[in-house]
Design a protein around this motif. Structure first.
Motif, mmCIF file in Angstrom:
data_model
loop_
_atom_site.group_PDB
_atom_site.id
_atom_site.type_symbol
_atom_site.label_atom_id
_atom_site.label_comp_id
_atom_site.label_asym_id
_atom_site.label_seq_id
_atom_site.Cartn_x
_atom_site.Cartn_y
_atom_site.Cartn_z
ATOM 1 N N UNK A 1 0.823 -1.207 0.000
ATOM 2 C CA UNK A 1 0.000 0.000 0.000
ATOM 3 C C UNK A 1 0.854 1.252 0.000
ATOM 4 N N UNK A 2 1.905 1.266 0.782
ATOM 5 C CA UNK A 2 2.792 2.429 0.818
ATOM 6 C C UNK A 2 3.508 2.599 -0.514
ATOM 7 N N UNK A 3 3.934 1.500 -1.149
ATOM 8 C CA UNK A 3 4.641 1.590 -2.435
ATOM 9 C C UNK A 3 3.772 2.275 -3.490
ATOM 10 N N UNK A 4 2.451 2.078 -3.391
ATOM 11 C CA UNK A 4 1.529 2.674 -4.359
ATOM 12 C C UNK A 4 0.994 4.032 -3.903
ATOM 13 N N UNK A 5 1.587 4.568 -2.836
ATOM 14 C CA UNK A 5 1.183 5.891 -2.395
ATOM 15 C C UNK A 5 -0.106 5.919 -1.608
ATOM 16 N N UNK A 6 -0.557 4.752 -1.132
ATOM 17 C CA UNK A 6 -1.750 4.738 -0.310
ATOM 18 C C UNK A 6 -1.391 5.144 1.118
ATOM 19 N N UNK A 7 -2.159 6.014 1.688
ATOM 20 C CA UNK A 7 -1.879 6.505 3.035
ATOM 21 C C UNK A 7 -2.197 5.389 4.030
ATOM 22 N N UNK A 8 -1.210 4.995 4.831
ATOM 23 C CA UNK A 8 -1.428 3.926 5.794
ATOM 24 C C UNK A 8 -1.162 4.378 7.227
ATOM 25 N N UNK A 9 -0.778 5.627 7.441
ATOM 26 C CA UNK A 9 -0.553 6.051 8.815
ATOM 27 C C UNK A 9 0.294 7.313 8.867
#
Length: 314
Positions: free
Chosen positions: A306-314
């Motif tokens: 998720x982070x690699x794709x720029x999704x905000x995880x925290x």
């Protein structure tokens, strides 16, 4: 006193973010190795604590055992354990030097006649393991075991005599993939993403992408999972999604899927986080301890994707 190289914890973080929920799950349930790996990836923790935790799984033969790969129990070194160890070393930037030279000597000692790796060596016999992992006297060469290892070593510019024959095996195995299952495709991608011959890798990946779509090996619409087949022997609902093949945007497998398909896949991945903060294990579960130990690793990989794709995880 905090250990040197430990995680740097901000004084205040937003409550109930996916990352904070996952962090609580990891501190509550994970092994020391995954706790330290989580801290390194997401909390500014150092690499040294991760490597010290990994050393507990290392054997005198240069391989790794002691259920590092949770579905194989017992102390003996196995290629799948050793592949997991290389993945950890790669994650902390330590995949090189004498430690990897020792690993390559172990891989040479257990490789098959064509220079590839079996998934499990006969030394596993007598120790608990997942019922879907066969132990035979003369184990075959497996792309599943060899591809990710060879890819990691190439990505880290490791050169060892064993790599030449193992690389040749991977090229031949990838070219021969036809009626495949998703884990074999994932192993092929892990190899192709780092293979030195980029033009050849791109051509091979293009063929595999067509195979994945023709055989419906990736569930492109998570809202209609009942329309996608599950491979024989898999657990009910053990589907694979675009993010399983293209774990980062720069993977060759990313070209297999449209932006809309990838967005749906990532939405589904984010929504899979469970109430306790962890992500589920989708493959067949056979005992409580391996399932719990595997969940921490699955959770870390979900956050990483998720982070690699720029999704905000925290």
């Amino acid at each position: 006193m905090a250990e040197s190289g430990g995680p740097s914890l901000p004084s205040a973080r937003p409550a109930h973010t996916p990352l904070l929920r996952a962090e609580r799950f990891v501190w509550l349930t994970a092994r020391v190795l995954e706790q330290r790996l989580f801290a390194h990836r997401f909390l500014n923790g150092g690499a040294d604590p991760v490597e010290r935790a990994l050393d507990a799984y290392r054997n005198e033969d240069g391989g790794y055992g002691h259920a590092l790969e949770p579905d194989l129990r017992g102390p003996v070194s196995q290629p799948l354990h050793t592949a997991r160890a290389l993945h950890v070393l790669d994650a902390v930037g330590r995949c090189g030097g004498q430690r990897v030279e020792r690993v390559c000597r172990y891989l040479t000692s257990v490789s098959t006649a064509d220079g590839a790796l079996p998934a499990v060596c006969p030394s596993q016999r007598g120790y608990p393991l997942a019922p879907f992992v066969p132990v035979v006297d003369d184990p075959p060469s497996e792309l599943l075991a060899t591809g990710p290892v060879v890819g990691l070593l190439h990505r880290n510019e490791v050169w060892h005599a064993w790599l030449f024959r193992a690389t040749d095996f991977c090229w031949q195995a990838v070219a021969a993939l036809e009626a495949s299952h998703p884990y074999e495709i994932e192993a092929a991608v892990a190899f192709l993403d780092a293979a030195p011959d980029r033009a050849r890798a791109e051509a091979a990946a293009d063929r595999l992408g067509r195979l994945v779509r023709e055989r419906r090996l990736a569930a492109l619409d998570p809202d209609r999972l009942d329309t996608y087949p599950v491979a024989p022997g898999y657990a009910p609902g053990e589907h694979h999604f675009p993010h399983d093949f293209a774990r980062t945007p720069d993977s060759l497998a990313r070209a297999w899927f449209t932006d809309e398909e990838m967005a749906r896949s990532l939405d589904f991945l984010a929504a899979e986080q469970e109430e306790d903060g962890g992500w589920p294990v989708r493959w067949r579960q056979w005992a409580p301890a391996p399932a719990l130990e595997a969940r921490a690793g699955v959770t870390i990989e979900a956050l990483r994707t998720l982070r690699a794709y720029g999704r905000y995880v925290g």
